[in-house]
Scaffold this active site. Structure first.
Site, PDB file in Angstrom:
ATOM      1  CE1 TYR A  51      -4.624   0.707  -0.747  1.00 51.77           C
ATOM      2  CE2 TYR A  51      -4.436  -1.539   0.426  1.00 51.77           C
ATOM      3  CZ  TYR A  51      -5.563  -0.323  -0.112  1.00 51.77           C
ATOM      4  OH  TYR A  51      -6.523  -0.583  -0.341  1.00 51.77           O
ATOM      5  CD  GLU A  53      -4.269   5.214   0.575  1.00 50.61           C
ATOM      6  OE1 GLU A  53      -5.061   6.313   1.911  1.00 50.61           O
ATOM      7  OE2 GLU A  53      -5.511   4.510   0.781  1.00 50.61           O
ATOM      8  CG  ASP A 197     -10.100   8.496 -23.985  1.00 48.81           C
ATOM      9  OD1 ASP A 197      -8.536   7.964 -24.033  1.00 48.81           O
ATOM     10  OD2 ASP A 197     -10.670   8.998 -23.123  1.00 48.81           O
ATOM     11  CB  THR A 223      -5.801   2.694 -21.325  1.00 55.94           C
ATOM     12  OG1 THR A 223      -6.038   2.879 -23.415  1.00 55.94           O
ATOM     13  CG2 THR A 223      -7.124   2.785 -21.014  1.00 55.94           C
ATOM     14  CE  LYS A 226      -8.605   0.921 -24.864  1.00 53.19           C
ATOM     15  NZ  LYS A 226      -8.981   1.716 -23.746  1.00 53.19           N
ATOM     16  NE  ARG A 232      -8.078  -4.709 -18.750  1.00 52.95           N
ATOM     17  CZ  ARG A 232      -8.391  -4.660 -20.194  1.00 52.95           C
ATOM     18  NH1 ARG A 232      -7.912  -6.159 -20.515  1.00 52.95           N
ATOM     19  NH2 ARG A 232      -9.143  -4.660 -20.612  1.00 52.95           N
TER      20      ARG A 232
END
Ligand code: DSN
Length: 415
Positions: A51, A53, A197, A223, A226, A232
């Site tokens: 973790y 953050e 985008d 993203t 692709k 991902r």
């Protein structure tokens, strides 16, 4: 995957079956790809245990000595590859990345302008079924009825009338290039931010075979899985002045801890994308798509906008007397995987629309070239001519397997 096989044979077998399927089929879904073994290894690493953050040097958890270095490398590589002033590599995927941009730059009820979903836009560009069409006032532009291309004069007119605060350029099913300069002029004229985008075309931009939005857009979202051929995930690139707002919108605005295994895999992806091989890969994606489109046209298929400039092709099957869903299912039986898709001004519903969407990023990753694309077009033609003939589909599936056996898939060992 011995431990997995012993502990959970059900999941193990399903993963192995999917691996075989990805190996033995011609994967034409334009948003999919094959990642490298190196990306898979980073993605499947112990970094999933952590973790963290916050951001490098500014965390809410101790013990970040290695995580900070990994995220810093990913940020530096993203900025270098795209020539951006700032990069946030934490968004879980494209939809949360777009949401973070809106959260950073819009007030509730502000107008958000994007390409309508049935015309190739994405749900998160303000479509009514998406939260982006509920929290903000959606203004949707369309493609032109005859040419299927964006009509920039119509976009300008709509922007002048509706005064959006953000204009989104980008798409999931638009086979042509975007003129980012004109979009930027329109955005400037009406006092809107321009968000590009580039999720579908990021790898093409890196390879220099699609115009680059960085000089024109206030914010760029992509993203990473692709044409960029990574895990991902997603990234937001922006000008320095917007960096704080974007970062705060991602965390703590929208997300908790970043997925560090994904961040590491994004860093690896960006290293791979900075190589001359990747440039050749991007160029070949476009050559393959053009060849596939030309061959389909020669077989009498009706292509939205008449062809392609990028990695994807949208086929309107109305003239072939078959729906998109029937065609996609028949093609899948023949070992060719694509998705059904609406076409502009489609009289049919999205769950059984008039078209299919195909693209060349994944097959190009296997090293297939123009000769193979001509063969793929011939197979598509044979399947669509006899969609219910299972013997025909089975025969083609065998031929597809034979071709695939000659083109190893990155990240999938041959057993
Ligand atoms: N669902 C993706 C695609 O297939 O294009 C876009 O997010």
């Amino acid at each position: 995957m011995d431990a997995l096989r012993r502990l959970d044979p059900d999941i193990y077998e399903l993963i192995r079956a999917e691996e075989r399927y990805e190996l033995d089929s011609i994967r034409l879904i334009p948003s999919e790809n094959y990642v490298s073994q190196a990306v898979l290894e980073a993605s499947g690493s112990i970094l999933t245990n952590k973790y963290s953050e916050g951001y490098p040097g500014r965390r809410y958890y101790e013990g970040q000595r290695y995580i900070d270095s990994i995220e810093t490398l990913a940020i530096e590589r993203a900025c270098a590859l795209f020539g951006a002033q700032h990069a946030n590599v934490q968004p879980y995927s494209g939809s949360p990345a777009n949401l973070a941009v809106y959260f950073a730059l819009l007030k509730p009820g502000d107008a958000l302008m994007g390409l309508a979903l049935p015309h190739g836009g994405h749900l998160t560009h303000g479509w009514s079924a998406s939260v982006t069409g509920a929290l903000w006032r959606p203004v949707q532009y369309t493609v032109e009825r005859e040419t299927h291309r964006i009509d920039y004069d119509a976009v300008r007119e709509l922007a002048r009338k509706e005064r959006p605060k953000i204009i989104v350029t980008g798409a999931t099913a638009y086979p042509r290039q975007f003129d980012f300069k004109v979009f930027a002029e329109i955005a400037r004229e009406v006092g809107a931010y321009l968000l590009a985008d580039i999720s579908h075309i990021a790898g093409l931009i890196v390879a220099g075979v699609h115009p680059d939005p960085i000089p024109y857009a206030d914010v760029v979202v992509t993203t990473t899985h692709k044409t960029l051929r990574g895990p991902r995930g997603a990234m937001i690139l922006c000008r320095r002045e917007l960096a704080d707002r974007i970062d705060r919108a991602v965390f703590p605005g929208l997300q908790g801890g970043p997925h560090n295994h994904t961040t590491a895999a994004i860093a690896v992806t960006l290293k791979e994308a900075a190589t001359p091989e990747f440039k050749r890969y991007g160029e070949q994606i476009v050559k393959n798509a053009r060849t596939l489109a030309d061959e389909l046209l020669a077989h009498g298929f009706n292509l939205v906008s008449g062809g392609t400039d990028n990695h994807l092709i949208l086929i309107d099957l109305t003239t072939k007397g078959i729906t998109g869903k029937q065609a996609a299912q028949a093609l899948d039986r023949a070992g060719i995987v694509c998705n059904y898709n609406t076409v502009p001004y489609d009289p049919r519903k999205p769950f059984n629309p008039s078209g299919i969407r195909i693209g060349t990023p994944a097959v190009t990753s296997r090293g297939m070239g123009e000769a193979e694309m001509r063969q793929v077009a011939r197979w598509i033609d044979r399947v669509i001519a006899h969609p219910d003939d299972n013997e025909n589909s089975g025969r083609i599936a065998g031929e597809v397997r034979e071709l695939c056996a000659r083109f190893p898939a990155p990240g999938i060992p041959l057993r």
